[in-house]
Design an enzyme around this catalytic site. Structure first.
Site, mmCIF file in Angstrom:
data_model
loop_
_atom_site.group_PDB
_atom_site.id
_atom_site.type_symbol
_atom_site.label_atom_id
_atom_site.label_comp_id
_atom_site.label_asym_id
_atom_site.label_seq_id
_atom_site.Cartn_x
_atom_site.Cartn_y
_atom_site.Cartn_z
ATOM 1 N N GLU A 66 0.805 -1.234 0.000
ATOM 2 C CA GLU A 66 0.000 0.000 0.000
ATOM 3 C C GLU A 66 0.838 1.284 0.000
ATOM 4 O O GLU A 66 0.756 2.109 0.906
ATOM 5 C CB GLU A 66 -0.941 -0.001 1.210
ATOM 6 C CG GLU A 66 -1.886 -1.181 1.252
ATOM 7 C CD GLU A 66 -2.711 -1.264 2.542
ATOM 8 O OE1 GLU A 66 -2.796 -0.264 3.266
ATOM 9 O OE2 GLU A 66 -3.246 -2.345 2.811
ATOM 10 N N ASP A 84 -1.325 -4.411 -2.655
ATOM 11 C CA ASP A 84 -2.135 -3.215 -2.408
ATOM 12 C C ASP A 84 -3.601 -3.579 -2.557
ATOM 13 O O ASP A 84 -3.947 -4.680 -2.988
ATOM 14 C CB ASP A 84 -1.739 -2.106 -3.415
ATOM 15 C CG ASP A 84 -1.956 -0.696 -2.855
ATOM 16 O OD1 ASP A 84 -1.171 0.200 -3.218
ATOM 17 O OD2 ASP A 84 -2.905 -0.508 -2.063
ATOM 18 N N GLU A 112 -6.078 -10.955 -0.182
ATOM 19 C CA GLU A 112 -6.772 -10.735 1.105
ATOM 20 C C GLU A 112 -8.296 -10.762 0.892
ATOM 21 O O GLU A 112 -9.037 -9.950 1.400
ATOM 22 C CB GLU A 112 -6.338 -9.404 1.732
ATOM 23 C CG GLU A 112 -4.840 -9.283 1.933
ATOM 24 C CD GLU A 112 -4.416 -7.991 2.597
ATOM 25 O OE1 GLU A 112 -5.261 -7.307 3.196
ATOM 26 O OE2 GLU A 112 -3.203 -7.652 2.542
HETATM 27 O O1 G3I Z 1 -5.171 -9.709 19.652
HETATM 28 C C1 G3I Z 1 -4.125 -8.847 20.092
HETATM 29 C C2 G3I Z 1 -4.219 -8.617 21.586
HETATM 30 O O2 G3I Z 1 -4.011 -9.855 22.255
HETATM 31 C C3 G3I Z 1 -3.159 -7.616 21.988
HETATM 32 O O3 G3I Z 1 -3.290 -7.328 23.344
HETATM 33 C C4 G3I Z 1 -3.325 -6.342 21.162
HETATM 34 C C5 G3I Z 1 -2.264 -5.327 21.531
HETATM 35 O O4 G3I Z 1 -1.367 -5.099 20.479
HETATM 36 O O5 G3I Z 1 -3.206 -6.637 19.750
HETATM 37 C C6 G3I Z 1 -4.212 -7.540 19.344
HETATM 38 O O6 G3I Z 1 -3.948 -7.816 18.004
HETATM 39 C C7 G3I Z 1 -4.437 -6.878 17.080
HETATM 40 C C8 G3I Z 1 -4.967 -7.717 15.935
HETATM 41 O O7 G3I Z 1 -5.329 -6.905 14.809
HETATM 42 C C9 G3I Z 1 -6.205 -8.499 16.367
HETATM 43 O O8 G3I Z 1 -6.512 -9.378 15.311
HETATM 44 C C10 G3I Z 1 -3.274 -6.012 16.603
HETATM 45 O O9 G3I Z 1 -2.882 -5.135 17.638
HETATM 46 C C11 G3I Z 1 -3.714 -5.219 15.379
HETATM 47 O O10 G3I Z 1 -2.599 -4.514 14.840
HETATM 48 C C12 G3I Z 1 -4.217 -6.171 14.310
HETATM 49 O O11 G3I Z 1 -4.679 -5.417 13.203
HETATM 50 C C13 G3I Z 1 -4.396 -6.000 11.930
HETATM 51 C C14 G3I Z 1 -4.075 -4.864 10.962
HETATM 52 O O12 G3I Z 1 -3.859 -5.369 9.635
HETATM 53 C C15 G3I Z 1 -2.844 -4.106 11.386
HETATM 54 O O13 G3I Z 1 -1.740 -4.981 11.398
HETATM 55 C C16 G3I Z 1 -5.606 -6.797 11.453
HETATM 56 O O14 G3I Z 1 -5.800 -7.947 12.269
HETATM 57 C C17 G3I Z 1 -5.379 -7.230 10.004
HETATM 58 O O15 G3I Z 1 -6.551 -7.847 9.484
HETATM 59 C C18 G3I Z 1 -5.016 -6.035 9.123
HETATM 60 O O16 G3I Z 1 -4.704 -6.551 7.840
HETATM 61 C C19 G3I Z 1 -4.431 -5.565 6.823
HETATM 62 C C20 G3I Z 1 -3.326 -6.117 5.938
HETATM 63 O O17 G3I Z 1 -2.174 -6.361 6.710
HETATM 64 C C21 G3I Z 1 -3.040 -5.140 4.790
HETATM 65 N N1 G3I Z 1 -4.271 -4.891 4.014
HETATM 66 C C22 G3I Z 1 -5.352 -4.350 4.835
HETATM 67 C C23 G3I Z 1 -5.680 -5.331 5.961
HETATM 68 C C24 G3I Z 1 -6.844 -4.830 6.782
HETATM 69 O O18 G3I Z 1 -6.487 -3.640 7.446
#
Ligand code: G3I
Length: 352
Positions: free
Chosen positions: A156, A201, A264
Site C-alpha cells: 500500500e 495493495d 486478502e
Molecule cells: O489480539 C491482540 C491482543 O491480544 C493484543 O493485546 C493487542 C495489543 O497489540 O493486539 C491484538 O492484536 C491486534 C490484531 O489486529 C487483532 O486481530 C493487533 O494489535 C492489530 O494490529 C491487528 O490489526 C491487523 C491490521 O492489519 C494491522 O496490522 C488486522 O488484524 C489485520 O486484518 C489487518 O490486515 C491488513 C493487511 O495487513 C493489509 N491490508 C489491509 C488489511 C486490513 O487492514
C-alpha cells in the site's frame, strides 16, 4: 424384425449407426475441497490466537495449503528496537506452516502503517533509515528462508489515484521513494534468492490510477534491474462492487507478466452497515455468486501467472471486519461454527 430394421436403416457409406459411445467426462469427485480442486494455492490469513482452536486448525489444514500472517510478521510486531527483534509469534506461525506442509506467504516487510514507534520517532536521515531497514529485511527474510516461499516486500504505497502516500515515512525521508522500495526488493532477493517477491495493495484492479502507478513501478523495476515477481491485489470487496471493472482491471494487471495473487479476499454483505442486517438465504446466495465470479475471473488469467487466492481469514468468527466494518458481517467461506457456507460452494464452482 428389429435386426432387419436396424440393418435397413444403415447407410452403407457410414456403416451401422450405433449410438455414440459416451466418453465419460473427467471424473471429478463430488466432495473435493477447494485446495484439492484448485490448480494454484488456496491461502488464508492466520494468527497465533486462532491456531489455539482445534476446530480452526483442522478446517485450515483440510481446505487451505498456504497461510499469510494476518499481522504477526509485520514490522511493528517483530522489530522491537534498533538492536532487537521479537521472533516468537512469527516463529510460531512459520513452524505451524512447516509442520503442516502449508506454504508460508510473508506479509509484510514494509507498510507505512506498521513502522514501529521507536523507529518513526527517531527521525532518521535517509542513510540511517535505509541502513536500518536493510538490516531488518535481511534479518527477517534470512530467518524464514526456505519456509516463507514468498513475501509482500511493500504494501500500500500508492493512493487510489496513483500518487504516493504522503503519510508514509518513506515518502517523507526519500526524494525518490520508488527507488528506495526497489532497493528493498533487492535486499529481500539477496537474503533469499528463491523467495517470490510481491508488491501488495488494495483496489488495484478497481482503481485505474493506482493500477497505472503499479504498472509504471513494475516497468521501472525491470528497467533498472530491481527484482519483482508478483503483484497482490487484496480484493477486500463489497458484494455490490463492480465485477466487470474488477475483471478488466485484473486482466490489465496480468499484462505485466508477473504472478498475480488475490491476497486478502473477503466479501462484505452488510453493505450499509445496518444493525438490522440479516444474512438471509438470498444474501448468502448473492455472496456465493460473487465468490464464484471472482474465482472465475482469476481462472481466466494465464495458468503460469496464477500464484494463489488467499481469503483474509477462515471463519466469519474472527474477521477483522467485525471491528473495522460492522459486527454483523459475514465475509468468509466458513461460518462461526466452521461450517461451509454457500460462499464455499460458489468458490468451488468457480474453479476450473
Ligand atoms: O489480539 C491482540 C491482543 O491480544 C493484543 O493485546 C493487542 C495489543 O497489540 O493486539 C491484538 O492484536 C491486534 C490484531 O489486529 C487483532 O486481530 C493487533 O494489535 C492489530 O494490529 C491487528 O490489526 C491487523 C491490521 O492489519 C494491522 O496490522 C488486522 O488484524 C489485520 O486484518 C489487518 O490486515 C491488513 C493487511 O495487513 C493489509 N491490508 C489491509 C488489511 C486490513 O487492514
Amino acid at each position: 424384425m428389429l435386426l432387419l430394421t436396424i440393418l435397413l436403416s444403415c447407410d452403407k457409406e457410414e456403416g451401422p449407426t450405433a449410438p455414440p459411445i459416451e466418453t465419460p467426462e473427467e471424473e471429478v469427485p463430488a466432495d473435493l475441497t477447494i485446495k484439492e480442486k484448485a490448480k494454484f494455492n488456496i491461502g488464508s490469513a492466520t494468527t497465533t490466537a486462532a491456531l489455539k482452536e482445534p476446530a480452526y486448525t483442522s478446517t485450515l489444514k483440510k481446505h487451505f495449503n498456504q497461510v499469510t500472517a494476518e499481522y504477526e510478521m509485520k514490522m511493528a510486531h517483530i522489530w522491537s528496537s534498533s538492536t532487537s527483534y521479537s521472533w516468537d509469534k512469527a516463529d510460531e506461525l512459520v513452524n505451524f506452516a512447516k509442520e503442516n506442509n502449508l506454504e508460508m506467504h510473508g506479509h509484510t516487510l514494509l507498510w507505512y502503517k506498521s513502522f514501529p514507534g521507536w523507529f518513526t520517532s527517531a527521525n532518521y536521515d535517509s542513510v540511517s533509515f535505509e541502513n536500518k531497514v536493510k538490516t531488518y529485511i535481511t534479518a527477517v527474510v534470512s530467518r524464514y528462508k526456505g519456509t516463507a516461499i514468498s513475501w509482500d516486500v511493500a504494501n500500500e504505497i500508492f493512493n487510489d489515484n496513483g500518487s504516493l502516500r504522503v503519510d508514509d515515512a518513506v515518502y517523507v525521508t526519500f526524494k525518490d521513494p520508488v527507488a528506495f522500495y526497489g532497493r528493498c526488493f533487492q535486499y529481500a532477493r539477496d537474503a533469499d534468492p528463491a523467495a517470490k517477491l510481491f508488491y501488495n495493495d488494495y483496489r488495484i484492479a478497481l482503481s485505474g490510477g493506482k493500477r497505472y502507478a503499479v504498472k509504471q513501478m513494475v516497468e521501472r523495476f525491470k528497467r533498472e534491474g530491481f527484482p519483482i515477481d508478483g503483484i497482490g491485489d487484496q480484493f477486500h470487496t463489497l458484494v455490490s462492487s463492480g465485477l466487470a471493472s474488477m475483471k478488466s482491471g485484473l486482466k490489465d494487471l496480468a499484462t505485466t507478466g508477473l504472478l498475480i495473487h488475490i491476497s486478502e479476499l473477503d466479501i462484505r454483505v452488510n453493505v450499509n452497515k445496518s444493525d438490522n442486517y440479516v444474512f438471509s438465504t438470498s444474501e448468502q446466495q448473492k455472496q456465493a455468486d460473487f465468490y464464484k465470479a471472482i474465482v472465475e475471473m482469476f481462472e481466466e488469467l494465464p495458468q503460469a501467472q496464477k500464484f494463489a487466492i488467499t481469503t483474509w481469514g477462515v471463519t466469519d468468527k474472527n474477521t477483522w471486519l467485525s471491528d473495522w466494518w460492522h459486527p454483523k458481517e459475514y465475509p468468509l467461506l466458513f461460518d462461526k461454527n466452521f461450517q461451509k457456507k454457500k460462499a464455499y460452494d460458489g468458490f468451488l464452482e468457480g474453479l476450473n
